[in-house]
Design an enzyme around this catalytic site. Structure first.
Site, short mmCIF file in Angstrom:
data_model
loop_
_atom_site.label_atom_id
_atom_site.label_comp_id
_atom_site.label_asym_id
_atom_site.label_seq_id
_atom_site.Cartn_x
_atom_site.Cartn_y
_atom_site.Cartn_z
N ASP A 13 0.81 -1.22 0.00
CA ASP A 13 0.00 0.00 0.00
C ASP A 13 0.84 1.28 0.00
OD1 ASP A 13 -2.20 -1.69 0.15
OD2 ASP A 13 -2.21 -1.65 2.33
N LYS A 16 1.81 2.16 -5.19
CA LYS A 16 2.30 1.61 -6.47
C LYS A 16 1.34 1.94 -7.60
CE LYS A 16 2.29 -2.44 -4.44
NZ LYS A 16 2.09 -2.07 -3.03
N GLY A 40 -4.56 -4.23 -3.74
CA GLY A 40 -5.56 -3.19 -3.99
C GLY A 40 -4.79 -1.95 -4.39
N HIS A 41 -4.82 -1.62 -5.66
CA HIS A 41 -4.03 -0.49 -6.16
C HIS A 41 -4.98 0.66 -6.55
CE1 HIS A 41 -0.47 -3.35 -7.28
NE2 HIS A 41 -0.80 -3.38 -6.02
N GLN A 223 1.95 -6.08 -3.26
CA GLN A 223 2.42 -6.21 -1.86
C GLN A 223 3.71 -5.41 -1.66
OE1 GLN A 223 1.40 -9.55 -3.51
NE2 GLN A 223 -0.51 -8.64 -2.90
P1 GDP Z 1 -0.76 0.39 -3.55
O1 GDP Z 1 -1.36 -0.88 -3.09
O2 GDP Z 1 0.72 0.45 -3.34
O3 GDP Z 1 -1.13 0.75 -4.95
O4 GDP Z 1 -1.37 1.53 -2.61
P2 GDP Z 1 -2.93 1.70 -2.16
O5 GDP Z 1 -3.70 2.18 -3.32
O6 GDP Z 1 -3.41 0.48 -1.47
O7 GDP Z 1 -2.79 2.80 -1.04
C1 GDP Z 1 -2.19 4.02 -1.31
C2 GDP Z 1 -3.17 5.14 -0.99
O8 GDP Z 1 -2.47 6.37 -0.98
C3 GDP Z 1 -4.26 5.34 -2.02
O9 GDP Z 1 -5.43 5.75 -1.39
C4 GDP Z 1 -3.71 6.43 -2.94
O10 GDP Z 1 -4.74 7.16 -3.59
C5 GDP Z 1 -3.01 7.28 -1.92
N1 GDP Z 1 -1.84 8.04 -2.39
C6 GDP Z 1 -0.85 7.68 -3.23
N2 GDP Z 1 0.11 8.64 -3.27
C7 GDP Z 1 -0.29 9.62 -2.44
C8 GDP Z 1 0.27 10.86 -2.01
O11 GDP Z 1 1.37 11.24 -2.41
N3 GDP Z 1 -0.44 11.58 -1.10
C9 GDP Z 1 -1.64 11.18 -0.63
N4 GDP Z 1 -2.26 11.97 0.25
N5 GDP Z 1 -2.20 10.03 -0.97
C10 GDP Z 1 -1.54 9.24 -1.87
P1 IMO Z 2 -0.87 -4.14 -2.27
O1 IMO Z 2 -0.45 -4.66 -3.63
C1 IMO Z 2 -0.92 -4.65 2.05
C2 IMO Z 2 -1.04 -8.76 3.58
C3 IMO Z 2 -2.29 -9.20 4.30
C4 IMO Z 2 -1.71 -10.16 5.31
C5 IMO Z 2 -0.57 -10.82 4.51
C6 IMO Z 2 -0.95 -12.16 3.91
O2 IMO Z 2 -2.16 -3.42 -2.29
O3 IMO Z 2 0.25 -3.39 -1.64
P2 IMO Z 2 -2.48 -12.82 1.85
O4 IMO Z 2 -3.93 -12.55 1.59
O5 IMO Z 2 -1.57 -12.24 0.82
O6 IMO Z 2 -2.20 -14.26 2.11
O7 IMO Z 2 -2.19 -12.06 3.24
O8 IMO Z 2 -0.25 -9.91 3.47
N1 IMO Z 2 -1.24 -8.20 2.22
C7 IMO Z 2 -1.16 -6.91 1.91
N2 IMO Z 2 -0.97 -5.83 2.68
N3 IMO Z 2 -1.02 -4.50 0.71
C8 IMO Z 2 -1.19 -5.57 -0.09
O9 IMO Z 2 -1.16 -5.48 -1.43
C9 IMO Z 2 -1.30 -6.85 0.50
N4 IMO Z 2 -1.48 -8.09 0.03
C10 IMO Z 2 -1.43 -8.92 1.09
O10 IMO Z 2 -2.94 -8.12 4.91
O11 IMO Z 2 -1.13 -9.45 6.36
MG MG Z 3 -2.87 -1.54 -1.80
#
Ligand code: GDP
Ligand code: IMO
Ligand code: MG
Length: 427
Positions: A13, A16, A40-41, A223
């Site tokens: 998270d 990416k 979850g991107h 991840q």
């Molecule tokens: P990912 O799994 O690495 O793609 O990240 P997620 O989407 O799960 O979580 C990142 C969160 O941060 C999302 O809600 C994005 O919209 C938000 N985000 C990304 N870059 C920035 C930033 O520079 N500032 C803020 N405030 N939010 C950001």
């Molecule tokens: P993105 O791509 C954050 C975590 C789960 C749990 C562990 C194992 O959005 O960064 P799993 O379901 O993979 O067997 O769970 O890994 N986990 C993540 N945490 N971002 C993710 O993906 C994750 N994918 C799995 O919360 O702790």
């Molecule tokens: Mg994510």
């Protein structure tokens, strides 16, 4: 043009999705290489706000081919839901390719994920319950069913029947759960096969021809490094490698053809699920970061555990991934913080260490050693140039770069494409 891998550098998270969506503008191909719909991107762009789980974050550009690589495990039901969601928002998904070598998540995988988690009791990993662990287990155990198997229905049926004979014994005898029905499962997956057939291809040729044409190819990670089964906080880990090494294995691009490896770091740390997070803040400061940054899981909606930037984990991650550069996201989250802490070492009793321990029990004893830096108390969300960032914000990013031991290429000051500042060139 080169191949660039985009890697989660912490516990997932990191942002990416945002970075890939932004960099994809100049690319011709984006390849997801690991994980499944546990990812979850989030992407926010002129077409709207999207939460992608399987489809690469380059899907919004009509000229970008998006590949779900061989290293991904695919739940066809969630993939079809994602395709429908995108179509409903006017996104053209015809340039999606699913590798025939990718493995399928089957109903027994999600069921077993749930049953295994329940049986772990207090030691539950806190998985996303998407069947990821059981699906990768079957891949390694040579019991997996691959996306390519959807193309031959007779063999698909035979494969389901054979595997179910084993799975039903486990379901009934170990977990006391009712057995699953072969005909029902086959009918469900035959339906998915009809829908997904146009997307299923051998992706290796496709990617290598884009590379031969000198086009920019992005390898999108899922991840984060600290969830890696080898180098992360095992057993509190995921089941496929989020590292740059797997960007090669999960896509079919040879390691020496990857030109740049970008590590995506948040300006602080978060984690969902159980397991060590050495800088975790179980106090008002942790709550404040969670509130300001709205740190709730993209896939499961769970509140994310929050803590200060961990320089020890960050350096380890840069080392095992070979980052050529980093992106620091969410710098804007700290716009109203008077001062910030960064962890520069761990203390175990009287001893100070600068390495990331492999054992959970040792990690649990680690107390972060902090350095305090002044905040900037100014709105950075509209800044577009490095020199226009407040001095304290530049100092903060520079300090993180020193701790990671690699240059920072980009700083992100908001979730939208344009809210990105070049700190140093990627190439
Ligand atoms: P990912 O799994 O690495 O793609 O990240 P997620 O989407 O799960 O979580 C990142 C969160 O941060 C999302 O809600 C994005 O919209 C938000 N985000 C990304 N870059 C920035 C930033 O520079 N500032 C803020 N405030 N939010 C950001
Ligand atoms: P993105 O791509 C954050 C975590 C789960 C749990 C562990 C194992 O959005 O960064 P799993 O379901 O993979 O067997 O769970 O890994 N986990 C993540 N945490 N971002 C993710 O993906 C994750 N994918 C799995 O919360 O702790
Ligand atoms: Mg994510």
């Amino acid at each position: 043009m080169p191949v660039v891998a985009i890697i989660g550098a912490q516990w997932g998270d990191e942002g990416k999705g945002k970075v890939v969506d932004m960099l994809a503008e100049k690319s011709s191909m984006v390849v997801r290489f690991a994980g499944g719909d546990n990812a979850g991107h989030t992407v926010i762009n002129p077409m709207g706000l999207f939460k992608l789980h399987l489809i690469p974050s380059g899907i919004f550009y009509p000229n970008v081919t998006c590949v779900i690589g061989n290293g991904v495990v695919v739940n066809p039901r969630s993939l079809i839901a994602e395709l429908d969601m995108l179509a409903g928002k006017g996104v053209d998904t015809r340039r999606l390719v699913i590798s025939d070598r990718a493995h399928l998540i089957m109903p027994y995988h999600t069921l077993l994920d749930e049953l295994e988690e329940k049986s772990r009791g207090k030691k539950a990993i806190g998985t996303t319950l998407r069947g990821i662990g059981p699906a990768f287990t079957d891949k390694t155990a040579r019991m997996g069913i691959r996306v390519g198997d959807l193309l031959d229905k007779r063999s698909l049926k035979h494969r389901i029947k054979t595997v179910l004979e084993n799975k039903n014994v486990i379901l009934e005898r170990i977990y006391g759960a009712p057995p699953l029905d072969c005909e029902e499962m086959y009918a469900e997956y035959a339906g998915y096969a009809d829908k997904l057939k146009p997307f299923i291809k051998d992706s290796v040729e496709l990617i290598s021809s884009a590379m031969e044409r000198q086009e920019l190819v992005l390898l999108e990670g899922a991840q984060g490094a600290m969830l890696d089964p080898d180098f992360g906080t095992y057993p509190f880990a995921t089941s496929s490698s989020p590292l740059s090494g797997n960007a090669s294995l999960g896509s079919g691009v040879a390691p020496n053809r990857i030109d740049r490896v970008l590590g995506i770091y948040k300006a602080y740390c978060t984690r969902v699920g159980s397991g060590p997070l050495p800088t975790e803040l179980n106090d008002e400061m942790g709550d404040r970061i969670r509130e300001v940054a709205q740190e709730f899981g993209t896939t499961t909606g769970r509140p994310r555990r929050c803590g200060w930037f961990d320089g020890v984990a960050a350096r380890f991650s840069a080392h095992v991934n070979g980052f050529t550069g980093a992106v620091i996201t969410r710098v804007d989250v700290f716009d109203n913080f008077p001062s910030l802490k960064v962890c520069v070492a761990y203390r175990i009793g009287e001893k100070e260490i600068s390495y990331f321990p492999s054992s959970i029990s040792e990690l649990e004893k680690c107390q972060p050693v902090y350095e305090e830096l002044p905040g900037w108390q100014a709105d950075t969300t509209g800044v577009r140039k490095w020199e226009d960032l407040p001095k304290e914000a530049r100092n903060y990013v520079t300090r993180l770069s020193q701790l990671m031991g690699c240059p920072v290429n980009l700083a992100s000051i908001g979730p939208e494409r344009a809210q990105t500042i070049e700190v140093s060139p990627i190439f």
